[in-house]
Design a protein around this motif. Structure first.
Motif, PDB file in Angstrom:
ATOM      1  N   ASN A 121       0.826  -1.215   0.000  1.00 51.72           N
ATOM      2  CA  ASN A 121       0.000   0.000   0.000  1.00 51.72           C
ATOM      3  C   ASN A 121       0.856   1.259   0.000  1.00 51.72           C
ATOM      4  OD1 ASN A 121      -2.806  -0.384  -0.244  1.00 51.72           O
ATOM      5  ND2 ASN A 121      -2.946  -1.131   1.853  1.00 51.72           N
ATOM      6  N   LEU A 122       1.946   1.244   0.766  1.00 49.50           N
ATOM      7  CA  LEU A 122       2.845   2.399   0.784  1.00 49.50           C
ATOM      8  C   LEU A 122       3.457   2.626  -0.591  1.00 49.50           C
ATOM      9  CD1 LEU A 122       4.049   4.514   2.784  1.00 49.50           C
ATOM     10  CD2 LEU A 122       5.999   2.969   3.029  1.00 49.50           C
ATOM     11  N   ILE A 123       3.849   1.549  -1.232  1.00 51.37           N
ATOM     12  CA  ILE A 123       4.404   1.623  -2.589  1.00 51.37           C
ATOM     13  C   ILE A 123       3.349   2.169  -3.552  1.00 51.37           C
ATOM     14  CG2 ILE A 123       5.223   0.210  -4.532  1.00 51.37           C
ATOM     15  CD1 ILE A 123       7.287   0.751  -2.189  1.00 51.37           C
ATOM     16  N   SER A 124       2.130   1.683  -3.442  1.00 49.32           N
ATOM     17  CA  SER A 124       1.049   2.170  -4.316  1.00 49.32           C
ATOM     18  C   SER A 124       0.811   3.656  -4.104  1.00 49.32           C
ATOM     19  CB  SER A 124      -0.239   1.387  -4.051  1.00 49.32           C
ATOM     20  OG  SER A 124      -0.103   0.071  -4.507  1.00 49.32           O
ATOM     21  N   ALA A 131       9.521  12.172   0.236  1.00 53.57           N
ATOM     22  CA  ALA A 131      10.892  12.557   0.592  1.00 53.57           C
ATOM     23  C   ALA A 131      11.552  11.435   1.402  1.00 53.57           C
ATOM     24  CB  ALA A 131      10.878  13.862   1.387  1.00 53.57           C
ATOM     25  N   TRP A 132      11.262  10.205   1.035  1.00 52.44           N
ATOM     26  CA  TRP A 132      11.723   9.055   1.802  1.00 52.44           C
ATOM     27  C   TRP A 132      13.234   8.976   1.936  1.00 52.44           C
ATOM     28  CZ3 TRP A 132      14.830   5.555  -0.626  1.00 52.44           C
ATOM     29  CH2 TRP A 132      14.809   5.538  -2.030  1.00 52.44           C
ATOM     30  N   ARG A 133      13.969   9.496   0.978  1.00 57.11           N
ATOM     31  CA  ARG A 133      15.436   9.420   1.048  1.00 57.11           C
ATOM     32  C   ARG A 133      15.989  10.207   2.241  1.00 57.11           C
ATOM     33  NH1 ARG A 133      14.051   9.311  -4.182  1.00 57.11           N
ATOM     34  NH2 ARG A 133      15.031   7.785  -5.541  1.00 57.11           N
ATOM     35  N   GLU A 134      15.329  11.291   2.585  1.00 59.66           N
ATOM     36  CA  GLU A 134      15.783  12.140   3.682  1.00 59.66           C
ATOM     37  C   GLU A 134      15.116  11.806   5.006  1.00 59.66           C
ATOM     38  OE1 GLU A 134      14.607  13.669   0.682  1.00 59.66           O
ATOM     39  OE2 GLU A 134      16.661  13.612  -0.075  1.00 59.66           O
ATOM     40  N   ALA A 135      14.008  11.081   4.978  1.00 54.14           N
ATOM     41  CA  ALA A 135      13.249  10.771   6.192  1.00 54.14           C
ATOM     42  C   ALA A 135      13.839   9.543   6.873  1.00 54.14           C
ATOM     43  CB  ALA A 135      11.786  10.532   5.833  1.00 54.14           C
ATOM     44  N   THR A 136      13.845   9.571   8.183  1.00 55.99           N
ATOM     45  CA  THR A 136      14.433   8.469   8.954  1.00 55.99           C
ATOM     46  C   THR A 136      13.386   7.476   9.454  1.00 55.99           C
ATOM     47  OG1 THR A 136      14.308   9.777  10.983  1.00 55.99           O
ATOM     48  CG2 THR A 136      16.370   9.902   9.717  1.00 55.99           C
ATOM     49  N   VAL A 137      12.140   7.626   9.012  1.00 59.62           N
ATOM     50  CA  VAL A 137      11.054   6.805   9.540  1.00 59.62           C
ATOM     51  C   VAL A 137      10.807   5.521   8.742  1.00 59.62           C
ATOM     52  CG1 VAL A 137       9.900   8.754  10.652  1.00 59.62           C
ATOM     53  CG2 VAL A 137       9.318   8.145   8.282  1.00 59.62           C
ATOM     54  N   TYR A 138      11.622   5.270   7.723  1.00 61.39           N
ATOM     55  CA  TYR A 138      11.441   4.083   6.888  1.00 61.39           C
ATOM     56  C   TYR A 138      12.589   3.108   7.111  1.00 61.39           C
ATOM     57  CZ  TYR A 138       8.253   7.347   4.789  1.00 61.39           C
ATOM     58  OH  TYR A 138       7.258   8.273   4.614  1.00 61.39           O
ATOM     59  N   ALA A 142      14.515   0.244   0.080  1.00 54.94           N
ATOM     60  CA  ALA A 142      14.850  -0.531  -1.122  1.00 54.94           C
ATOM     61  C   ALA A 142      13.611  -0.681  -2.007  1.00 54.94           C
ATOM     62  CB  ALA A 142      15.409  -1.896  -0.729  1.00 54.94           C
ATOM     63  N   ALA A 143      12.469  -0.962  -1.397  1.00 55.55           N
ATOM     64  CA  ALA A 143      11.227  -1.115  -2.157  1.00 55.55           C
ATOM     65  C   ALA A 143      10.812   0.205  -2.802  1.00 55.55           C
ATOM     66  CB  ALA A 143      10.115  -1.631  -1.247  1.00 55.55           C
ATOM     67  N   LEU A 144      10.977   1.301  -2.104  1.00 60.22           N
ATOM     68  CA  LEU A 144      10.630   2.613  -2.656  1.00 60.22           C
ATOM     69  C   LEU A 144      11.542   2.965  -3.831  1.00 60.22           C
ATOM     70  CD1 LEU A 144       9.880   4.398   0.701  1.00 60.22           C
ATOM     71  CD2 LEU A 144       8.238   4.159  -1.182  1.00 60.22           C
ATOM     72  N   ALA A 145      12.828   2.680  -3.696  1.00 61.45           N
ATOM     73  CA  ALA A 145      13.762   2.933  -4.808  1.00 61.45           C
ATOM     74  C   ALA A 145      13.384   2.086  -6.019  1.00 61.45           C
ATOM     75  CB  ALA A 145      15.198   2.638  -4.371  1.00 61.45           C
TER      76      ALA A 145
END
Length: 157
Positions: free
Chosen positions: A36-39, A74-81, A87-90
């Motif tokens: 769901n996050l990916i979607s 902004a997942w690359r800069e966020a520390t909550v993932y 890896a999945a977001l990339a």
């Protein structure tokens, strides 16, 4: 603006094939929260209002935090993932933007550290599925805002 076709009502035979992918993915070993996050992220990239509304509501209803939903672009800069989520977001961004990047080897190597072969196949099927839904909803201007969490839940038994 002229009213467009309601693809989900008028194209039921075609949409049935798409729903088969959802049924398959509901049984995936990849966490449904991650799918769901990916979607949601792919829908941001594609600008699909209907899918953004749907996945934001589904994520919240399953306990996802507002902070993680808001920061996913902004997942690359966020520390909550987690590293697995990163890896999945990339991977999701590279597959979605395949015409720009052709899915770099470095992204593939990163995602392989965290996903089995089957999980990577399922993750990829999930990404191409949401890209397809985005394109249908954008093309036919599916109205956004009225989605109810779980409205499109699939029955897997």
């Amino acid at each position: 603006m002229k009213t467009r076709i309601n693809a989900f009502e008028k194209g039921q035979s075609a949409m049935k094939a798409m729903y088969g992918l959802a049924i398959y993915l509901a049984k995936s070993p990849v966490e449904q929260a991650l799918l769901n996050l990916i979607s949601f992220r792919v829908s941001q990239i594609n600008g699909c209002a209907y899918c953004l509304d749907m996945h934001a509501k589904d994520l919240r209803s399953k306990g996802e935090t507002e902070q993680r939903i808001y920061m996913v672009s902004a997942w690359r800069e966020a520390t909550v993932y987690t590293d697995r989520e990163r890896a999945a977001l990339a991977w999701a961004e590279s597959v979605t933007l395949v015409a720009d990047s052709h899915v770099p080897d470095a992204v593939y190597e990163q995602v392989r550290e965290y996903f089995s072969e089957q999980e990577l196949i399922d993750l990829t099927v999930s990404i191409i599925t949401i890209n397809s839904y985005n394109r249908i909803n954008i093309a036919f201007r599916t109205p956004a805002g009225d989605y109810v969490p779980g409205q499109h839940a699939v029955v897997t038994h």
